[in-house]
Design a protein around this motif. Structure first.
Motif, PDB file in Angstrom:
ATOM      1  N   ASP A 597      12.185 -43.547  33.587  1.00 44.03           N
ATOM      2  CA  ASP A 597      13.642 -43.734  33.678  1.00 44.03           C
ATOM      3  C   ASP A 597      13.999 -44.666  34.826  1.00 44.03           C
ATOM      4  O   ASP A 597      14.935 -45.474  34.718  1.00 44.03           O
ATOM      5  N   VAL A 598      13.267 -44.555  35.942  1.00 44.35           N
ATOM      6  CA  VAL A 598      13.546 -45.416  37.093  1.00 44.35           C
ATOM      7  C   VAL A 598      13.301 -46.873  36.728  1.00 44.35           C
ATOM      8  O   VAL A 598      14.120 -47.755  36.997  1.00 44.35           O
ATOM      9  N   ARG A 599      12.127 -47.138  36.070  1.00 45.66           N
ATOM     10  CA  ARG A 599      11.806 -48.515  35.723  1.00 45.66           C
ATOM     11  C   ARG A 599      12.779 -49.056  34.679  1.00 45.66           C
ATOM     12  O   ARG A 599      13.214 -50.215  34.752  1.00 45.66           O
ATOM     13  N   LEU A 600      13.138 -48.236  33.698  1.00 48.41           N
ATOM     14  CA  LEU A 600      14.104 -48.687  32.688  1.00 48.41           C
ATOM     15  C   LEU A 600      15.469 -48.935  33.309  1.00 48.41           C
ATOM     16  O   LEU A 600      16.184 -49.877  32.934  1.00 48.41           O
ATOM     17  N   LYS A 603      15.424 -52.198  35.009  1.00 47.44           N
ATOM     18  CA  LYS A 603      15.565 -53.297  34.064  1.00 47.44           C
ATOM     19  C   LYS A 603      16.993 -53.425  33.550  1.00 47.44           C
ATOM     20  O   LYS A 603      17.511 -54.528  33.355  1.00 47.44           O
ATOM     21  N   GLN A 604      17.631 -52.247  33.334  1.00 41.37           N
ATOM     22  CA  GLN A 604      19.018 -52.265  32.865  1.00 41.37           C
ATOM     23  C   GLN A 604      19.932 -52.871  33.928  1.00 41.37           C
ATOM     24  O   GLN A 604      20.833 -53.666  33.622  1.00 41.37           O
ATOM     25  N   ILE A 605      19.706 -52.495  35.177  1.00 41.39           N
ATOM     26  CA  ILE A 605      20.515 -53.054  36.273  1.00 41.39           C
ATOM     27  C   ILE A 605      20.290 -54.563  36.375  1.00 41.39           C
ATOM     28  O   ILE A 605      21.241 -55.336  36.564  1.00 41.39           O
ATOM     29  N   GLU A 606      19.031 -54.949  36.231  1.00 39.70           N
ATOM     30  CA  GLU A 606      18.720 -56.384  36.286  1.00 39.70           C
ATOM     31  C   GLU A 606      19.418 -57.121  35.145  1.00 39.70           C
ATOM     32  O   GLU A 606      19.981 -58.204  35.322  1.00 39.70           O
ATOM     33  N   PHE A 607      19.407 -56.470  33.938  1.00 39.88           N
ATOM     34  CA  PHE A 607      20.063 -57.088  32.778  1.00 39.88           C
ATOM     35  C   PHE A 607      21.567 -57.206  33.009  1.00 39.88           C
ATOM     36  O   PHE A 607      22.178 -58.251  32.774  1.00 39.88           O
ATOM     37  N   LEU A 608      22.197 -56.087  33.504  1.00 43.00           N
ATOM     38  CA  LEU A 608      23.649 -56.082  33.687  1.00 43.00           C
ATOM     39  C   LEU A 608      24.085 -57.001  34.827  1.00 43.00           C
ATOM     40  O   LEU A 608      25.242 -57.403  34.889  1.00 43.00           O
ATOM     41  N   SER A 609      23.171 -57.306  35.720  1.00 40.39           N
ATOM     42  CA  SER A 609      23.556 -58.192  36.825  1.00 40.39           C
ATOM     43  C   SER A 609      23.819 -59.611  36.349  1.00 40.39           C
ATOM     44  O   SER A 609      24.514 -60.382  37.014  1.00 40.39           O
TER      45      SER A 609
END
Length: 944
Positions: A597-600, A603-609
């Motif tokens: 969950d941390v890694r996903l 990645k989600q935060i990186e995507f939303l940025s």
């Protein structure tokens, strides 16, 4: 009389001439009104005669409201019908009265019971003319009932009076008899009082005797008390000697210390056991030879018994010549002798018991010392009720209660109220089933917690079945046990709270112990699947080798090793963080945490940025980064396309942001489909604005892409007319790489705005028309409804002589006034039941939504203010502004009447249509509150 004679003529026939003068004259209407509101029932009959001129029946020509209420019939049910037609079973009494008045013309007054109506009526019947009689009557049932009740009460009072008179005579006769009986009772009472005085003296004497436990004091008291009872000159008392041959004096007459049991009156009474009195003692032949007897005048002697055995005698003596013992004195002394015997027996028993008690006290003192020296608390209880009978010193020390307090409170003192039932059960089981050993958690007097180990058993004490209980204080031991258990539970809870799997390996990688949380997804399902296996059997080879390397380094260095890896489990890639810690020279603890969950999330935060959360295309931050990168390019062409979603604010404000968000997602999907590869960057750079950066563009391809976007918009609108998309597009390109990228963006943006200016109005109009169409499809603005509203509003407008242009706007207003309902959910619009407060608030927003829609359309802008205010009420209780009266535009007041009438006369999901007359009546009722009263009257006149 002709049947067509009016009721006014009927009422005014045969009125005396003086009553027709101006000062008496009353209009027909006033006369009827007075009769109609009379509280008394009034009826005017037409007399029906037979061929011989005799009245046979009476026809109702006029009745007031009170008459109809008596017979529970309406005016139309009565007028024109005869009495016998309506009441064939009427009492003949009333018909006879009517005929008598018709025949004689003399007014009749009567009170009579009506069987048909079960009531009494008081009536005045008078003749009005040759062919009419009138009857004025009212209900006197309650009056008659009261009269009957009073008559019954009078008869009852008369009967009571007669009975009281008879009773008084009987009392007088018995009074004389009672007086004679009183005289007899008075004489008896004097005798009783004398006897009571003697008995009182005897009672006091008996009390004094029975309270004397010392033998010497008792004997002396017997002698003196006996003398005082009869005012004797002397008294004495003697008890039998041990051999029974003599009576030994204990008090009284001086002389020899003893006499023979065969001598004198004392010996006689001792032998016979019967009391005896000798008057004129000097003449008695068997008198005692002792010198003290020479002066006796009279002597009384009575036996003293203990347990039915005569132990001695007592006597009283008169020395005064002529004094004798009377029968009542003898009786009194005999009864005293019985009391003295009881007192003597009581004193003897007390002496015996005291000796036995002294012996018991000595033995019990020894037992009590042992009882109180015990280290454990010891109590003796009654198993039937839990009463504490004995408690040792340790019990007092342990619970803090005194022994008396323990006995008063009983077992609740050592058990607490909530445990009392269980404690009694253990006591009874120890008596019936054998010894009971158990623990109890309780409190002492101060509330301090105590844990005791209890051992109860049956015991026979003083002939009674008792429960003997030993209580050992184990509070300190229990506290240590609880602390240890708590620490163990806390450690276990902390261990279970750790979301990691834990494995103990030996140096070769064999699994010795394994723990896995329930939510942990592992390559094994349970500890049984892991323990005893090697890591090489369970993990992929590369991961297993890394495990073995980290295990060895941990053993060699003693330092914690860290290892992060990913592994495919059940078709899903999971990320793991492993820590290896030493457990000694040959064991290692491995703790593995799932960090998927941390890694996903990372990645989600990186995507939303760099992406827009709603449309999933790149965001403005990424767009500006790309622009900055392009600004420093050394060559290569670039093109920028700018798109703006037309009318998005109108859609958000009217249909809601959910529909606006759908439009934005649709547009982003179109742009992605045209520019799918990485050579282009699609970004949302504003609320309703998108941009596309194309690297190395070809002019022909770019023009094709722009046309493809427009074609996609057209195709979508054809398939989805309920939610159309409108885009304003602008683009600019630098094919050689010589222009500044900011200038290219500005050029594309300017072109987009020029296109937007050209089509903004048409776009808004198209959206408004689409909304209108959507509302029609939702069956709320049907063609028939709109036409009827326009016609009704136009009729009232023409009645008001409004100019043609205002009537034209009024018709437009009638058609579009509810356009705001396009933004109201279907479940509220079509709800068959009454709206709740929250739903009503949503429904009332349609005025403001409609206002915003109209403001966005040049065709509807003139009626926008009317759409906002079309739900206002004349009295100010409408919405949304709460204005009243002439503050409400005239067109809104006109539409309110037309809309209400059409709504009431049309079917709705929650009711069927009303008749037009009922709808107009409702409008009349609401005039002055909901509707303009002047317009309401005009509207009713038009439709009537």
């Amino acid at each position: 009389m002709p049947n067509n004679t009016s009721k006014y003529e009927l009422l005014h026939q045969d009125i005396p001439e003086q009553m027709t003068t101006p000062e008496y004259k009353v209009s027909q209407e006033e006369l009827l009104e007075l009769l109609a509101i009379m509280q008394e029932a009034f009826v005017l009959y037409e007399i029906i005669y037979d061929s011989h001129g005799a009245a046979v029946d009476f026809r109702h020509r006029f009745v007031n409201q009170a008459f109809g209420q008596v017979f529970n019939k309406s005016h139309t049910d009565l007028i024109g019908h005869t009495v016998l037609e309506l009441l064939p079973n009427i009492d003949s009494y009333w018909i006879d009265k009517f005929r008598e008045v018709a025949r004689t013309g003399v007014t009749a007054r009567a009170v009579h019971y009506s069987k048909a109506l079960d009531k009494y009526f008081s009536a005045t019947i008078y003749k009005v003319g040759p062919s009419q009689i009138a009857n004025v009557f009212h209900d006197v049932t309650e009056l008659k009932q009261t009269e009957s009740q009073l008559l019954q009460e009078h008869e009852l009072l008369q009967q009571n009076h007669e009975e009281m008179t008879a009773t008084y005579e009987e009392l007088t006769a018995t009074e004389e008899e009672l007086r004679l009986q009183y005289e007899v009772l008075s004489r008896s009472n004097e005798q009783i009082m004398k006897q009571n005085i003697l008995l009182s003296a005897l009672q006091e004497t008996a009390f004094n005797l029975l309270n004397k436990l010392d033998m010497d004091q008792l004997l002396d008291n017997i002698m003196t008390s006996a003398a005082s009872l009869v005012d004797a000159d002397d008294s004495y008392l003697a008890l039998a000697s041990a051999d029974g041959a003599h009576l030994e004096f204990k008090a009284g007459i001086g002389g020899p210390p003893r006499v023979s049991v065969n001598s004198g009156l004392m010996g006689k009474v001792y032998s016979s056991g019967q009391a005896e009195a000798i008057n004129n003692y000097q003449d008695w032949e068997e008198r005692s030879p002792i010198a003290q007897a020479d002066n006796l005048s009279a002597l009384f002697v009575a036996p003293l018994r203990v347990n039915q055995k005569v132990l001695g005698v007592f006597g009283v003596a008169f020395y005064t010549p002529g004094r004798n013992f009377y029968p009542d004195q003898i009786t009194l002394l005999e009864r005293f002798a019985e009391l003295a015997s009881l007192a003597l027996e009581n004193s003897t028993l007390h002496a015996s018991l005291q000796a036995e008690l002294d012996e018991r006290i000595k033995s019990e003192a020894t037992l009590n010392e042992i009882f109180n020296a015990a280290n454990d608390a010891i109590i003796v209880t009654d198993p039937d009720n839990g009463d504490i009978l004995w408690a040792n010193l340790r019990t007092v020390e342990l619970f803090g209660y005194s022994e008396d307090e323990l006995k008063t409170k009983g077992s609740v003192a050592i058990s607490s109220p909530e445990n009392l039932a269980a404690a009694l059960n253990y006591m009874r089981k120890s008596v019936t089933d054998g010894p009971q050993i158990y623990l109890r958690d309780t409190v002492d007097k101060s509330g301090r917690r105590i844990v005791v180990e209890i051992n109860s058993k049956r015991a026979i004490i003083r002939g009674q079945v008792r429960c003997l209980t030993l209580l050992r204080d184990i509070t300190a031991r229990k506290k240590i046990e609880e602390e240890l258990a708590g620490a163990e539970a806390m450690n276990l809870a902390m261990l279970n709270a750790i979301p990691d799997s834990m494995t103990v390996f030996d140096q070769e990688g064999n699994i010795l112990k394994f723990k896995m949380p329930a939510e942990f997804i592992s390559v094994v399902n349970s500890a049984d699947d892991a323990v005893g296996h090697n890591v090489l059997e369970l993990m992929p080879p590369d991961i297993a080798q890394s495990y073995l390397s980290n295990i060895q380094r941990t053993i060699d260095t003693g330092a914690t090793q860290y290892y992060e890896y990913s592994i495919m489990i059940d078709g899903m890639l999971r990320f793991r963080d492993a820590r290896f810690r030493s457990l000694g020279p040959d064991k290692v603890l491995t703790m593995v945490r799932d960090i998927t969950d941390v890694r996903l999330s990372e990645k989600q935060i990186e995507f939303l940025s760099i992406h827009d959360a709603l449309t999933k295309v790149h965001n403005r931050t990424y767009f500006e980064t790309e622009m900055n990168t392009l600004a420093s390019r050394l060559g290569g062409g670039v093109a920028i396309i700018v798109c703006d979603v037309d009318g998005l604010k109108l859609i958000n404000d009217t249909l809601g942001h959910r529909h606006g968000d759908d439009i934005l997602r649709i547009v982003s999907s179109m742009l992605h489909s045209v520019f799918p590869d990485e050579s282009a960057v699609v970004a949302r750079i504003g609320g309703d604005e998108f941009a596309v950066i194309v690297r190395g563009p070809a002019k022909k391809h770019l023009e094709v892409a722009v046309e493809e976007i427009r074609a996609l918009v057209t195709d979508y609108n054809r398939k989805n007319p309920h939610l159309p998309v409108s885009l304003s597009l602008g683009w600019a390109a630098d094919y050689d790489g010589g222009k500044n990228v900011e200038e290219i963006f500005k050029q594309a943006d300017n072109e987009m705005y020029r296109q937007k200016m050209h089509q903004s109005q048409s776009t808004r109009s198209a959206i408004v028309q689409t909304m209108m169409k959507a509302l029609e499809e939702r069956d709320y603005i049907t063609e028939g409804h709109a036409d009827r509203l326009q016609d009704l509003a136009e009729k009232l407008g023409r009645k008001l002589k409004l100019p043609r242009t205002r009537i034209s706007d009024l018709r437009l207003f009638a058609q579009f006034h509810d356009i705001g309902k396009v933004g109201i959910p279907d479940n509220i619009l079509n709800k068959p039941a009454k709206l709740d407060p929250e739903e009503l608030a949503i429904m009332q927003r349609h005025c403001e939504i409609g206002f915003r829609i109209a403001r966005a359309s040049s065709d509807l802008e003139p009626i926008a203010d009317w759409i906002l205010k079309h739900q206002e009420w004349w009295d100010g209780n409408g919405y949304p502004l709460g204005i009243s009266g002439n503050e409400i535009p005239l067109e809104c007041r006109i539409l309110a009447l037309a809309d209400a009438f059409d709504a009431m006369t049309s079917d709705r999901p929650y009711r069927t249509a009303m008749p037009p007359a009922a709808a107009l009546a409702e409008i009349k009722r609401c005039a002055g509150t909901q509707f303009d009263p002047r317009l309401s009257q005009m509207f009713i006149e038009i439709l009537s």
